[in-house]
Design an enzyme around this catalytic site. Structure first.
Site, PDB file in Angstrom:
ATOM      1  N   ASP A 100       0.853  -1.197   0.000  1.00  0.00           N
ATOM      2  CA  ASP A 100       0.000   0.000   0.000  1.00  0.00           C
ATOM      3  C   ASP A 100       0.881   1.236   0.000  1.00  0.00           C
ATOM      4  O   ASP A 100       2.086   1.150   0.251  1.00  0.00           O
ATOM      5  CB  ASP A 100      -0.932   0.012   1.210  1.00  0.00           C
ATOM      6  CG  ASP A 100      -0.175   0.072   2.534  1.00  0.00           C
ATOM      7  OD1 ASP A 100       0.847  -0.642   2.673  1.00  0.00           O
ATOM      8  OD2 ASP A 100      -0.582   0.833   3.437  1.00  0.00           O
ATOM      9  N   GLU A 166       0.124  -0.852   5.805  1.00  0.00           N
ATOM     10  CA  GLU A 166       1.224  -0.261   6.582  1.00  0.00           C
ATOM     11  C   GLU A 166       1.026   1.238   6.769  1.00  0.00           C
ATOM     12  O   GLU A 166       1.291   1.793   7.830  1.00  0.00           O
ATOM     13  CB  GLU A 166       2.555  -0.541   5.884  1.00  0.00           C
ATOM     14  CG  GLU A 166       3.773  -0.417   6.793  1.00  0.00           C
ATOM     15  CD  GLU A 166       4.302   1.016   6.949  1.00  0.00           C
ATOM     16  OE1 GLU A 166       5.042   1.270   7.905  1.00  0.00           O
ATOM     17  OE2 GLU A 166       3.977   1.893   6.118  1.00  0.00           O
ATOM     18  N   GLU A 167       0.555   1.918   5.725  1.00  0.00           N
ATOM     19  CA  GLU A 167       0.393   3.375   5.803  1.00  0.00           C
ATOM     20  C   GLU A 167      -0.882   3.766   6.531  1.00  0.00           C
ATOM     21  O   GLU A 167      -1.227   4.948   6.599  1.00  0.00           O
ATOM     22  CB  GLU A 167       0.401   3.988   4.388  1.00  0.00           C
ATOM     23  CG  GLU A 167       1.633   3.669   3.554  1.00  0.00           C
ATOM     24  CD  GLU A 167       2.932   4.311   4.051  1.00  0.00           C
ATOM     25  OE1 GLU A 167       2.910   4.907   5.156  1.00  0.00           O
ATOM     26  OE2 GLU A 167       3.958   4.187   3.373  1.00  0.00           O
ATOM     27  N   ASP A 195      12.420  -1.258   4.001  1.00  0.00           N
ATOM     28  CA  ASP A 195      11.352  -0.249   4.030  1.00  0.00           C
ATOM     29  C   ASP A 195      11.833   1.010   4.731  1.00  0.00           C
ATOM     30  O   ASP A 195      11.080   1.670   5.417  1.00  0.00           O
ATOM     31  CB  ASP A 195      10.111  -0.828   4.732  1.00  0.00           C
ATOM     32  CG  ASP A 195       8.899   0.103   4.648  1.00  0.00           C
ATOM     33  OD1 ASP A 195       8.858   0.958   3.747  1.00  0.00           O
ATOM     34  OD2 ASP A 195       8.002  -0.023   5.509  1.00  0.00           O
ATOM     35  N   HIS A 445       6.317   9.793   1.431  1.00  0.00           N
ATOM     36  CA  HIS A 445       5.202  10.475   2.118  1.00  0.00           C
ATOM     37  C   HIS A 445       5.015  11.918   1.628  1.00  0.00           C
ATOM     38  O   HIS A 445       4.093  12.573   2.087  1.00  0.00           O
ATOM     39  CB  HIS A 445       5.381  10.481   3.644  1.00  0.00           C
ATOM     40  CG  HIS A 445       5.272   9.113   4.249  1.00  0.00           C
ATOM     41  ND1 HIS A 445       4.812   8.897   5.514  1.00  0.00           N
ATOM     42  CD2 HIS A 445       5.552   7.881   3.755  1.00  0.00           C
ATOM     43  CE1 HIS A 445       4.833   7.605   5.778  1.00  0.00           C
ATOM     44  NE2 HIS A 445       5.282   6.968   4.727  1.00  0.00           N
TER      45      HIS A 445
END
Ligand SMILES: [Zn+2]
Ligand SMILES: [Zn+2]
Ligand SMILES: [Zn+2]
Ligand SMILES: [Zn+2]
Lengths: 476, 476
Positions: A100, A166-167, A195, A445
């Site tokens: 994701d 995860e996000e 990651d 991000h």
């Protein structure tokens, strides 16, 4: 005998266009886990990834996780549990990643469409998820394909855990890891997670620790409703005045934590650990650039790195309930909620820290002699994680870095938490390694997220080389 | 010889249903000056009021004020300049009021439709504008009508100034007052404004002062963008930490102002003034009730009143740019703007206060040793106002209160500013009196605004009685 990797490396170079196409396909699926409307795309991304692994001969289960807690109209995206190889003579390496991505829209200020992988003349590949975390996840698939195409025996068995939330808080992941620790994950010898990012742009690193985070809120209330400061200023105990004083008592502007007892919990710096910081490829200029300013507390690299990686810090995030928009409003807010958090490091235990913080704020509030009331609230706590960087998992990865990049990697810790590291370590009792592919300039991000072609292709070589070294590294 | 008022009072009683109908008509016009869509209703209200005055034999000009500064697509509602009577042997009393109202909508929680005057079994008349300020404005018209119906000679000439932008910054009013000070307003002997409230519910008051307000913002910035506290906590100088410390340095939780020099500017308490507070009909219970809490700084009425009326106070209103919504966000805000203000009293001069505040925050910030930067900004300043409560305008009003209510009025000051008082005093150099009609429970600016029938009818008697007494009060 050191692994013979030249053929593998050559194969990766030959396949690089194909690998970039694979990333392009993945980026095109807007698998934003925090937006309801994109949930089907997240699920589609999970299926696409499963298909890719199956096409390479891997076995995959898309483990359904049920409705999303608290938002039951949404179904959680599946957790991909995969396996490639099952030779009992080989080591079993558990790899984790996520499929994701963060939200993205052209209107946010992206120079290119965030879901169209766009390569510029500096070989920077722009697109949401390019570096976080689709590039690294596909790196593992590239490793498998290059081995197959080059006719090289795969050195280990891979156990895969790729999640799709995860996000968005990794909902459902901890339960899956706990449930499968003694089942699907039981053979894992070590864990490798790609990651995170290099500290700079040139030198790879191995990351062996992250700070934890305890987050608090402090609610102070008194008046029955918001008041006009003309009518009640000087007459009422104002919750804002009280809150500002209590928040001010937590930390000095130079970062010094004023909460009694916290400093005593911090693990002393050993000579061994102290020796890790000077070689790290990082300058104050790097820091100024990432900060966008020279407003750093420390003027030398070692202090700055240690305060980012191995010392606690308190940040005051904001105040809910006070006047917070532009303009001028003469309000005395009736109830204000201060938000702050402490980044924790070894050996700060969550409960001990909570007790010290609570005692501190309660004493600070009592000192005010205010007739308002205060409520202290622990919002969430995540523990720090530190692995042993001398473990064979790390020495193997170090050799792989030297082989691919010609330098010894920096041994670093992250300032921000990556909770899954701790879960794997606690539940499996195995060494966990963070082996990043992207660089510090990747803007995960943010708008214009990218992964350099070099980091993707050399990173694919690195992941493959790591598997060869970790396959035969002597256990220590 | 004291004015003979019995016939007038009886006439007011006889006409009370008509007066209530007049208020009902006015409340039905939603003259909300701060909502673009209601601007035509504000204008309609101005015309309605002009028609009413003309029907009573007054002369009216609706002075056009042109486009609204900064919002040029809107035309300002007219300022009503009126006159009733022009007998050169009579005194000229300038009365001010406003015909616009605060926003209101049933959905905000009103028990009744805000634009339908609704009278309950306790004779409370609910409706937007009932007490602020349509009731008091119509009170003056009722006075005229009752005199006409009773065949009593009107004791003074009235000069009227009724504006339609009071609830939206009184745009255009100051210019009008300045322009007409030596023209339309030139004959005014004194000014009377009915646009505030009794301190309680039983005893009328005369208000002879209001505090001023200087509003400041304090912007602290450093990082080039918002930061993640995990990555930069302990490394960067955080603007929030700096701001919280500077804001904390301004005022103690017990209201004590910590800015050097401010206390020296405050006029000493004379015995004369000190004697005004004990008789005031106000209890700590009244204060607790209006505060909705017992969180008062002072435990006795006199201290509480003096801190509301004659001492300065600093309030911290909020912080723009920090995390301000619910939930938990681990952000280090790059730029934060603290908002605070000081309520000023005699003899604090605006410029002197600004200088002391600026010096204080700049010294407080310098002490931090922070590499962030701070910008101090003066947002707006309004001066305090105090009139001489021994002036014949006040003694006349005091006699009127005693005549209508059988008690001596409290002599009070307001905590919050009413800028028009100062403008009239400065421009006309005449004594200004605030003569309220409504009570402390009227909820002006809130939902369920009301005016008690008693306050409206006895208040109409009071305004008329005041005109009789002020017509013949010896000048001092
Ligand atoms: Zn990630
Ligand atoms: Zn991420
Ligand atoms: Zn008002
Ligand atoms: Zn008003």
């Amino acid at each position: 005998m050191a692994p013979q990797l030249d053929n593998y490396f050559k194969q990766v170079d030959d396949l690089q266009d194909k690998f970039i196409d694979r990333l392009r396909e993945a980026v095109a699926i807007p698998s934003i886990s925090s937006e309801d409307a994109r949930r089907p795309d997240v699920v589609r991304m999970g299926h696409w990834l499963a298909d890719q692994i199956r096409a390479l001969g891997g076995e995959v289960e898309l483990r359904e996780l049920g409705p999303q807690p608290g938002r039951e109209h949404l179904t959680l995206p599946p957790c991909l549990l995969g396996r490639y190889g099952s030779d009992p003579k080989k080591r079993n390496i558990l790899i984790y990643g996520h499929y994701d991505v963060q939200p993205a829209a052209k209107e946010d200020g992206w120079a290119t469409d965030p879901f169209t992988l766009t390569i510029d003349d500096k070989d920077r590949m722009f697109g949401r998820g390019s570096t976080d975390d689709k590039g690294p996840v596909l790196g593992w698939l590239n490793v498998i394909e290059a081995h197959q195409k080059a006719g090289i025996e795969f050195p280990v068995n891979l156990i895969m855990c790729f999640e799709g939330m995860e996000e968005n808080g990794s909902e459902g992941l901890n339960d899956t890891i706990k449930a499968e620790a003694k089942k699907f994950f039981k053979d894992a010898d070590v864990v490798c997670i790609s990651d995170n990012y290099w500290l700079g742009t040139e030198k790879p690193c191995l990351t062996y620790g992250v700070r934890g985070c305890n987050y608090y809120s402090l609610e102070i209330s008194g008046p029955g409703q918001d008041l006009h400061s003309g009518v009640f200023g000087g007459v009422a105990h104002e919750p804002m005045t009280d809150l500002i004083r209590v928040m001010d008592s937590l930390v000095d502007p130079d970062g010094k934590i004023l909460v009694k007892g916290i400093a005593d919990l911090v693990a002393p710096l050993t000579d061994d650990e102290a020796a890790l910081y000077p070689p790290i490829a990082f300058t104050m200029d790097d820091l100024y650039q990432s900060l966008g300013s020279k407003a750093t507390i420390h003027d030398n690299k070692n202090d700055a790195l240690m305060h980012k990686m191995r010392y606690p810090s308190i940040s005051l995030h904001g105040i809910e309930g006070a006047f917070s928009t532009s303009g001028a409003k003469t309000v005395i807010p009736a109830k204000v909620i201060g938000k702050f958090s402490i980044r924790t490091v070894p050996n700060m235990e969550i409960d001990e820290v909570n007790k010290l913080i609570q005692t501190h704020v309660e004493e600070a509030f009592a000192k005010l002699g205010s007739k308002n009331t205060m409520k202290f609230n622990i919002v969430h706590c995540g523990k720090w994680w530190v692995a042993d960087p001398k473990h064979w998992n790390y020495t193997a990865a170090g050799k792989a870095v030297e082989k691919v990049f010609g330098v010894k990697p920096d041994l670093t810790r992250e300032g921000g938490s990556i909770p899954v590291t701790l879960t794997f370590q606690d539940e499996l009792q195995k060494n966990v390694l963070l082996l990043p592919m992207g660089s510090s300039t990747d803007m995960a991000h943010s708008i214009n997220e990218k992964l350099d072609k070099r980091n993707y292709i050399e990173g694919t070589k690195l992941l493959g080389a790591y598997l060869h070294y970790v396959a035969e590294e002597p256990t220590n």
